[in-house]
Design a protein around this motif. Structure first.
Motif, PDB file in Angstrom:
ATOM      1  N   MET A  19     -24.140   1.616 -25.980  1.00 16.85           N
ATOM      2  CA  MET A  19     -23.504   0.465 -25.331  1.00 16.85           C
ATOM      3  C   MET A  19     -22.199   0.101 -26.032  1.00 16.85           C
ATOM      4  N   GLU A  21     -27.789  -4.794 -18.582  1.00 16.59           N
ATOM      5  CA  GLU A  21     -26.780  -4.017 -17.847  1.00 16.59           C
ATOM      6  C   GLU A  21     -26.442  -4.683 -16.514  1.00 16.59           C
ATOM      7  N   GLU A  38     -22.987  -5.897 -15.222  1.00 18.09           N
ATOM      8  CA  GLU A  38     -22.484  -5.338 -13.964  1.00 18.09           C
ATOM      9  C   GLU A  38     -21.986  -6.454 -13.048  1.00 18.09           C
ATOM     10  N   LYS A  93     -29.584   1.355 -15.894  1.00 15.37           N
ATOM     11  CA  LYS A  93     -28.404   0.932 -15.145  1.00 15.37           C
ATOM     12  C   LYS A  93     -28.762   0.183 -13.868  1.00 15.37           C
TER      13      LYS A  93
END
Length: 723
Positions: free
Chosen positions: A590, A640, A644, A691
């Motif tokens: 990350m 994530e 996002e 993800k």
């Protein structure tokens, strides 16, 4: 006009009730003499407080129960006298542990037997008062049909009566000794004088009134003997009425509660309580009486204090979930079931609701050799107007057992942390806790977080990481506990998210504050025909029927959710050694992605701690004592997905990628540039899951690209070879 009651008859009725009342045991197992058993325990010093349930009394004598409610102050004294007369019959063993007062009274009784004959008359003030000899307390419990009222509904007609009031505790003083009987010794004749005290202040007796001093006219002076005096525990509690009980245009009213003996230390600031007690005027003496004129302050003498749930009037449930109930909740897909049970009237926001569920459960605190790592999660919801941020905050405020709700403009730095004020009883400077202190070991919901002034917002920095509030004001230097989870909601800087501006320009909050939030969600209101249609149908259904539309399962009610969350919070899961390497490698990856990408999401060591907190919260949710790999993957997926949501999407500039295309791009990035382009199948699936893609999506993508001869997958499905 009510008939004049015969108190002697009522006293004998009370004695008969205490000795004869019984309840039938289940399965015809016999009778249980409820109060006889308690009287025996009181006589043998195994119990200190005796509570008379007026519902029991009403089953035998309704008139007497009504009289106890209407004239409580008089009948509590009758009750004390009845118990005192009954106790010698129930005492069946000697007191083993004697305190100072026991020894003092025993010595005085022996001395009296030597000095005075049994039938010699004694002055009232030289006899032992009953308050000094009593070693028990007597309280009333309100009848079941007695409704609780708000503070402003208690009027002058309730003076001397039993009242049942509910509200929020706004302050509770330290427990201090209150003088109940003062004992004096004469410096000339040695006679002892006793002064029972029934008010908050008293005037000490100075001159000895014994017969010896009167005859000899020696004018002996009295000295207060603290060892021979009787003190009781005393605490002053102030409660304020609930916000929904306040009429339009008024401010909440407060009332003082005097708690004594066993009723002390039963509540703390921030608790929702129901209090049964006697409403009385405050008797003042001397100059204070002259200055107050015809007005009088009032208070409630507490008899019964119970904690209440926030939304309902029932008592806080102390009993934990049974194994069957916990097993019923932990059925298949319970994570989704619990998520959908949070604010079911609000459409969508599944991942946000998952984050709020983990916020309620919380991670595990770590304390080792003075270093403290917080376990509480902090979440920031940032989004366009009308995406139900405030509704989510309101729901969490109602669901959490301990919580405080405040808004950005309505909060000052002092109101959030602590203020210094003067104690009205002692006159000392004391600290009064703010919202963050009152929500200790709970949740503080702050709406309109972006509207807060910068100097007020800095007060939250220490709380969010160190979980304490350091104070240095008015000569008071201390550190207050504020082990609280922060749930904040804010609008972007321009009111609505502007995709043409950068993320820093949209959020406009300092990086030091943003890094303290474990999850930062940006909820955008994007026009989309299908989702707009479903949302509109959902809202109109809720508006019409006042319930959420029918779903595949019935959402859990708030009461059950609270008990399950309380059970989850008792678990202390650990991260096993084999998962540590996995978490480390994910964090390093990350950091690498954050270094090369252009987005402004802040990745630091706090991000790693955030993953550990989310993982332990997920393990708690499963009632497990060990964190599993799936917990870590779900924690990383939530992290994530929150990042996002912050990335700007340029729909108009480029064709949107399909799910398969996005998964293919992730797998292609994993393939080495030199040598054979082979990717481990399991690692690729885990990365795609982190993800935000499901295993079904990954398998579908594998099949699609295998049919197109872009890659090959071996029969064991362990590796993907790019052609």
């Amino acid at each position: 006009m009510p008939a004049i009651r015969d108190y002697a008859k009522d006293k004998s009725d009370l004695k008969r009730f205490l000795t004869d009342f019984y309840t039938d045991l289940p399965n015809d197992a016999g009778k249980c003499f409820k109060y006889s058993k308690q009287l025996r325990d009181v006589a043998n010093r195994e119990q200190q407080a005796l509570t008379l349930d007026l519902t029991d009394l009403a089953t035998q004598d309704q008139d007497l129960a009504d009289a106890c409610v209407e004239n409580s102050k008089r009948y509590i004294d009758l009750f004390y006298e009845a118990v005192e007369e009954l106790l010698p019959e129930y005492k069946d063993k000697d007191t083993v542990h004697k305190d100072t007062l026991d020894v003092y009274i025993e010595h005085r009784l022996l001395a009296e037997q030597r000095l005075y004959s049994a039938d010699a008359p004694r002055e009232a003030r030289n006899r032992f008062p009953s308050e000094l000899l009593r070693r028990f307390e007597v309280y009333f419990k309100a009848p079941a049909n007695m409704k609780s009222v708000s503070v402003r509904q208690i009027k002058a007609r309730s003076i001397g009566k039993l009242v049942n009031v509910k509200g929020v505790v706004i302050r509770a003083t330290e427990v201090k000794p209150l003088l109940q009987v003062a004992t004096y010794t004469c410096d000339r004749c040695g006679a002892e004088t006793y002064q029972p005290i029934n008010s908050a202040s008293f005037m000490p007796i100075e001159m000895c009134q014994s017969q010896d001093c009167q005859v000899n006219k020696s004018g002996g002076r009295l000295c207060l003997q603290t060892r021979g005096s009787k003190f009781v525990k005393f605490q002053e509690v102030k409660i304020q009425e609930h916000s929904e009980q306040v009429p339009v245009g008024n401010i909440p009213r407060a009332i003082t509660i005097y708690a004594k003996g066993e009723n002390t230390r039963l509540c703390k600031p921030g608790d929702h309580v129901g209090i049964t007690g006697i409403f009385l005027p405050l008797i003042k003496t001397g100059y204070n009486q002259i200055s107050q004129g015809l007005l009088s302050d009032t208070f409630i003498e507490a008899h019964n204090i119970v904690k209440l749930n926030k939304t309902e009037d029932e008592e806080m449930l102390a009993d934990e979930l049974s194994e069957e109930e916990a097993a019923r909740i932990c059925e298949d897909d319970f994570y989704s079931k619990l998520t959908c049970s949070i604010a079911p009237e609000i459409y969508g926001h599944e991942d946000v609701k998952k984050a709020l569920l983990l916020l309620l459960v919380g991670g595990v605190d770590k304390n080792s050799r003075g270093m403290k790592i917080r376990g509480n999660l902090n979440v920031l919801l940032m989004g366009d107007p009308g995406v139900a941020k405030s509704q989510l905050l309101n729901y969490i405020d109602r669901l959490a057992v301990r919580s405080q709700y405040t808004t950005g403009r309505g909060s000052s730095g002092v109101g959030l942390t602590a203020s210094v004020m003067k104690d009205p009883i002692t006159g000392e400077m004391i600290l009064e806790g703010g919202s963050l202190v009152l929500a200790d070991q709970g949740i503080c919901c702050i709406d309109e977080f972006d509207k807060m002034l910068d100097q007020d917002r800095t007060a939250i920095h220490e709380v969010m990481e160190q979980q304490t509030i350091s104070i240095a004001k008015a000569g008071i230097m201390t550190s207050l506990n504020a082990r609280v989870s922060i749930l904040a909601a804010a609008n972007p800087a321009y009111g609505k998210y502007n995709p043409k501006k950068t993320i820093e320009q949209n959020i406009q909050l300092p990086a030091a504050l943003l890094s303290r939030f474990d999850l930062l969600w940006l909820i955008q209101d994007r026009p989309d025909k299908d989702s707009d249609l479903r949302l509109a149908q959902h809202i109109t259904y809720v508006h019409q029927h006042n319930v959420q539309p029918p779903t595949n399962f019935t959402p859990l009610d708030m009461k059950l959710m609270r008990r399950y969350i309380a059970l989850c919070r008792t678990k202390q899961p650990l991260v096993p050694q084999e998962l540590t390497d996995h978490i480390v490698s994910v964090y390093v990856e990350m950091r690498k992605e954050a270094r090369v990408s252009s987005d402004a999401t802040f990745t630091s060591a706090r991000t790693l701690l955030g993953i550990l907190r989310l993982s332990t919260a997920l393990a708690r949710l499963r009632l497990s004592s060990m964190v599993e790999r799936d917990d870590v993957n779900e924690a990383i997926r939530l992290m994530e997905m929150s990042k996002e949501s912050l990335k700007p999407r340029y729909e108009s500039m480029q064709r949107p990628k399909s799910t398969s295309d996005q998964i293919f791009a992730i797998v292609r990035e994993m393939a080495p540039l030199d040598g054979p382009r082979v990717v481990n199948f399991q690692e690729a699936m885990e990365k795609c899951t982190r993800k935000g893609f499901t295993p079904e999506m990954f398998n579908e993508c594998c099949k699609t690209y295998e049919d197109l001869n872009v890659w090959l997958i071996n029969n064991a499905r362990t590796k993907i070879t790019l052609i």
